[in-house]
Design a protein around this motif. Structure first.
Motif, mmCIF file in Angstrom:
data_model
loop_
_atom_site.group_PDB
_atom_site.id
_atom_site.type_symbol
_atom_site.label_atom_id
_atom_site.label_comp_id
_atom_site.label_asym_id
_atom_site.label_seq_id
_atom_site.Cartn_x
_atom_site.Cartn_y
_atom_site.Cartn_z
ATOM 1 N N THR A 150 0.835 -1.206 0.000
ATOM 2 C CA THR A 150 0.000 0.000 0.000
ATOM 3 C C THR A 150 0.869 1.254 0.000
ATOM 4 O OG1 THR A 150 -1.582 -1.199 1.377
ATOM 5 C CG2 THR A 150 -1.859 1.194 1.232
ATOM 6 N N MET A 151 0.557 2.166 -0.917
ATOM 7 C CA MET A 151 1.190 3.490 -0.872
ATOM 8 C C MET A 151 0.184 4.460 -0.269
ATOM 9 S SD MET A 151 3.837 5.284 -1.371
ATOM 10 C CE MET A 151 4.878 4.280 -2.422
ATOM 11 N N PHE A 152 0.573 5.080 0.831
ATOM 12 C CA PHE A 152 -0.293 6.052 1.498
ATOM 13 C C PHE A 152 -0.050 7.424 0.880
ATOM 14 C CE2 PHE A 152 0.475 2.625 4.495
ATOM 15 C CZ PHE A 152 -0.828 2.293 4.850
ATOM 16 N N ILE A 153 -1.146 8.054 0.463
ATOM 17 C CA ILE A 153 -1.016 9.385 -0.136
ATOM 18 C C ILE A 153 -1.949 10.370 0.574
ATOM 19 C CG2 ILE A 153 -0.486 8.366 -2.401
ATOM 20 C CD1 ILE A 153 -3.254 9.478 -3.353
ATOM 21 N N CYS A 154 -1.677 11.655 0.407
ATOM 22 C CA CYS A 154 -2.612 12.690 0.875
ATOM 23 C C CYS A 154 -2.299 13.972 0.113
ATOM 24 C CB CYS A 154 -2.490 12.916 2.384
ATOM 25 S SG CYS A 154 -0.938 13.666 2.902
ATOM 26 N N ASN A 165 -2.735 8.677 -8.153
ATOM 27 C CA ASN A 165 -3.277 7.334 -8.044
ATOM 28 C C ASN A 165 -3.005 6.521 -9.318
ATOM 29 O OD1 ASN A 165 -4.964 5.147 -7.474
ATOM 30 N ND2 ASN A 165 -6.326 6.436 -6.263
ATOM 31 N N THR A 166 -3.266 7.154 -10.465
ATOM 32 C CA THR A 166 -3.057 6.469 -11.746
ATOM 33 C C THR A 166 -1.582 6.063 -11.901
ATOM 34 O OG1 THR A 166 -4.810 7.823 -12.673
ATOM 35 C CG2 THR A 166 -3.371 6.719 -14.250
ATOM 36 N N ILE A 167 -0.702 6.991 -11.573
ATOM 37 C CA ILE A 167 0.737 6.695 -11.697
ATOM 38 C C ILE A 167 1.129 5.573 -10.739
ATOM 39 C CG2 ILE A 167 3.042 7.632 -11.161
ATOM 40 C CD1 ILE A 167 1.986 10.314 -12.376
ATOM 41 N N LEU A 168 0.687 5.683 -9.487
ATOM 42 C CA LEU A 168 1.090 4.683 -8.483
ATOM 43 C C LEU A 168 0.562 3.296 -8.847
ATOM 44 C CD1 LEU A 168 0.683 6.916 -5.329
ATOM 45 C CD2 LEU A 168 2.800 5.802 -6.051
ATOM 46 N N GLN A 169 -0.660 3.237 -9.366
ATOM 47 C CA GLN A 169 -1.182 1.924 -9.772
ATOM 48 C C GLN A 169 -0.346 1.337 -10.905
ATOM 49 O OE1 GLN A 169 -5.386 1.290 -10.212
ATOM 50 N NE2 GLN A 169 -5.838 2.867 -8.702
ATOM 51 N N SER A 170 0.064 2.198 -11.835
ATOM 52 C CA SER A 170 0.883 1.687 -12.938
ATOM 53 C C SER A 170 2.289 1.304 -12.458
ATOM 54 C CB SER A 170 0.955 2.694 -14.090
ATOM 55 O OG SER A 170 1.852 3.725 -13.762
ATOM 56 N N GLU A 174 -1.064 -0.519 -4.521
ATOM 57 C CA GLU A 174 -2.424 -0.256 -4.110
ATOM 58 C C GLU A 174 -2.354 1.089 -3.385
ATOM 59 O OE1 GLU A 174 -4.780 -3.679 -2.452
ATOM 60 O OE2 GLU A 174 -4.549 -2.385 -0.697
ATOM 61 N N VAL A 175 -3.328 1.947 -3.632
ATOM 62 C CA VAL A 175 -3.227 3.313 -3.097
ATOM 63 C C VAL A 175 -4.265 3.534 -2.003
ATOM 64 C CG1 VAL A 175 -3.378 5.762 -3.673
ATOM 65 C CG2 VAL A 175 -2.379 4.154 -5.318
ATOM 66 N N GLU A 176 -3.828 4.101 -0.900
ATOM 67 C CA GLU A 176 -4.755 4.469 0.177
ATOM 68 C C GLU A 176 -4.686 5.990 0.350
ATOM 69 O OE1 GLU A 176 -6.722 2.242 1.651
ATOM 70 O OE2 GLU A 176 -7.606 3.639 3.086
ATOM 71 N N ASP A 177 -5.776 6.655 -0.026
ATOM 72 C CA ASP A 177 -5.843 8.116 0.075
ATOM 73 C C ASP A 177 -6.284 8.486 1.487
ATOM 74 O OD1 ASP A 177 -6.409 10.792 -0.056
ATOM 75 O OD2 ASP A 177 -7.718 10.666 -1.812
#
Ligand SMILES: NC(=O)c1ccc[n+]([C@@H]2O[C@H](COP(=O)([O-])OP(=O)(O)OC[C@H]3O[C@@H](n4cnc5c(N)ncnc54)[C@H](OP(=O)(O)O)[C@@H]3O)[C@@H](O)[C@H]2O)c1
Length: 213
Positions: A150-154, A165-170, A174-177
């Motif tokens: 999981t990549m945590f973003i804010c 999100n699009t970049i991290l998924q590629s 998995e992205v957690e906002d």
């Protein structure tokens, strides 16, 4: 889409190659473009090296991968060039003090993260915390038996977070906002947690995963 990567350290190197491999044009920023001449030669048409401000100016999206203690000064200098742009902020506010029993020190507090400071310096830039909670060797296409980490973003701007999100998924995440910029107060210290097994047991081969029911 042109990606500006500000930073010539291991994170800058890893993400520059990662974005190139995903088909993006990469413009790298540094105080000393000479030090990235070999990279520029190897990459050819798909990349270019220049100074911090010019790299930010010429890019559609910027990745901030500079030393935490230099980030505020750099963002002050490039502020005009990142207006309205998504800035993926990989920095951590690590102080110069040595770790204590494996625990890094930060120069920020739990009431104010580095990303909030950067957002105040450049209010029109669209900062998104990303890539800060994992070691560079897992930033691009991490492979773990248990599945995607999981990549945590804010960040304050929803459109910029969709881009992130699009970049991290590629990039295999998995992205957690976790919401607005204040959440960086919780995300940045994950770097301290991530480094602990490394300093204590020389184990650097992990990433976080949020388990959900
Ligand atoms: N290493 C990791 O695995 C990892 C993982 C997650 C997050 N991070 C974070 O990502 C960021 C980059 O880390 P890193 O390990 O790649 O490299 P770093 O050594 O923390 O930073 C190198 C970059 O910072 C710039 N810099 C350093 N001091 C400066 C100063 N006084 N004025 C202007 N620029 C300065 C350098 O500029 P020049 O190009 O001009 O030398 C270089 O581009 C850090 O904030 C770090 O906490 C690191």
């Amino acid at each position: 889409m042109k990606i500006g990567i500000l930073g010539s350290g291991v994170v800058g190197n890893t993400l520059a190659d990662g974005f190139i491999n995903k088909g993006f044009m990469v413009i790298r920023g540094t105080r000393d473009p000479d030090k990235l001449k070999d990279w520029e030669k190897r990459i050819g048409q798909q990349g270019k090296v220049t100074f911090f401000k010019e790299a930010a100016e010429e890019s559609d999206l910027v990745v901030l991968a500079v030393k935490g203690s230099a980030a505020e000064e750099i963002v002050k200098d490039i502020s005009d060039s990142i207006t309205g742009k998504c800035v993926l902020d990989a920095t951590n506010p690590i102080s110069n003090d040595p770790p204590v029993n494996g625990v890094l020190s930060f120069f920020t507090s739990l009431q104010e993260s580095l990303m909030e400071r950067l957002q105040k310096i450049s209010p029109e830039a669209l900062f998104v915390k990303a890539f800060s909670c994992v070691g560079s060797s897992f930033m691009v296409d991490p492979k773990f038996q248990e599945g995607k980490p999981t990549m945590f973003i804010c960040g304050n701007d929803e459109k910029a977070k969709i881009q992130a999100n699009t970049i991290l998924q590629s990039f295999g995440w998995e992205v957690e906002d976790l919401g607005k910029a204040e959440a960086a107060r919780a995300i940045e210290p994950l770097c301290i947690l991530w480094c602990l097994p490394g300093f204590l047991h020389n184990r650097w081969n992990h990433a976080f995963r949020l388990l959900k029911k």
